[in-house]
Design a protein around this motif. Structure first.
Motif, PDB file in Angstrom:
ATOM      1  N   TRP A  24       9.841  -5.702   5.276  1.00 22.78           N
ATOM      2  CA  TRP A  24      10.102  -6.735   4.264  1.00 22.78           C
ATOM      3  C   TRP A  24       8.854  -7.002   3.430  1.00 22.78           C
ATOM      4  O   TRP A  24       8.932  -7.162   2.204  1.00 22.78           O
ATOM      5  N   LEU A  27       8.462  -4.128   1.044  1.00 19.51           N
ATOM      6  CA  LEU A  27       9.428  -4.229  -0.058  1.00 19.51           C
ATOM      7  C   LEU A  27       9.015  -5.320  -1.043  1.00 19.51           C
ATOM      8  O   LEU A  27       9.150  -5.155  -2.257  1.00 19.51           O
ATOM      9  N   GLN A  30       6.222  -3.908  -3.139  1.00 14.02           N
ATOM     10  CA  GLN A  30       6.732  -2.971  -4.139  1.00 14.02           C
ATOM     11  C   GLN A  30       7.442  -3.712  -5.270  1.00 14.02           C
ATOM     12  O   GLN A  30       7.303  -3.353  -6.450  1.00 14.02           O
TER      13      GLN A  30
END
Length: 201
Positions: A24, A27, A30
């Motif tokens: 998580w 992500l 990103q």
């Protein structure tokens, strides 16, 4: 500080949750990077303004130099055209300011997106992991040095139906100092944390 359980089932669950938390975080990173890149694409008009300002200034500068060769009115005409280069400078400065604003907005947006992505972890996952580490560390210490206190924790915190598996009257057995029941109660408390029971002599 004990971060993980000793029993395989609880340990596996903790490792999987921690890996999910790391995924998580990745992500979220990103997403913040891509959001920043998307906002930075808004710099294109600023670059065009800078280029247009440079071209405009160059055009007026060339025209001023050419006008200065005109007989009689050349100097006056060159002076008027020379002032036109200021318009190019204004356009160039505006382009640079636009770039600064867009870059600042991109950084702020990336930080905001990253913070929002981390919020569920900071609110849910991290407090539970810290709470478990503290509780498990205390329980392991009590397993070695204060089994009776660990049994008392079981009496205070575990459901009655679980306590009945240790004794029909676990509280009375604890008060009587029944070592066998105390060991069972401590084992129930440790088991609830995914830890091994105390060693019995």
């Amino acid at each position: 500080m004990r971060l993980y359980a000793e029993r395989p089932v609880r340990l596996t669950a903790q490792v999987l949750f921690d890996l999910a938390a790391l995924a998580w975080i990745y992500l979220g990173y990103q997403l913040s990077v891509r959001t920043e890149a998307a906002v930075l694409e808004l710099r294109s008009p600023g670059y065009r303004m800078i280029d247009a300002g440079a071209q405009l200034g160059g055009t007026f500068a060339d025209a001023s130099r050419t006008a200065s060769t005109v007989p009689f009115a050349g100097d006056r005409l060159a002076d008027v055209l020379g002032r036109g280069t200021a318009a190019g400078d204004v356009l160039t400065d505006s382009g640079h300011r636009m770039l600064e604003i867009v870059e600042l907005s991109a950084s702020a947006t990336a930080v905001l997106v990253g913070a929002l992505a981390l919020l569920p972890l900071l609110a849910l996952w991290l407090p539970r992991r810290i709470r478990y580490a503290r509780t498990a560390s205390r329980a392991v210490n009590m397993r070695e040095h204060a089994v009776d206190v660990l049994a008392l924790r079981a009496l205070a915190e575990l459901p009655h139906r679980e306590l009945k598996t240790a004794s029909s009257d676990p509280a009375a057995a604890w008060r009587a100092g029944d070592s066998e029941v105390i060991a069972k109660l401590a084992g129930l408390r440790l088991s609830a944390l995914g830890l091994r029971p105390p060693r019995t002599s």
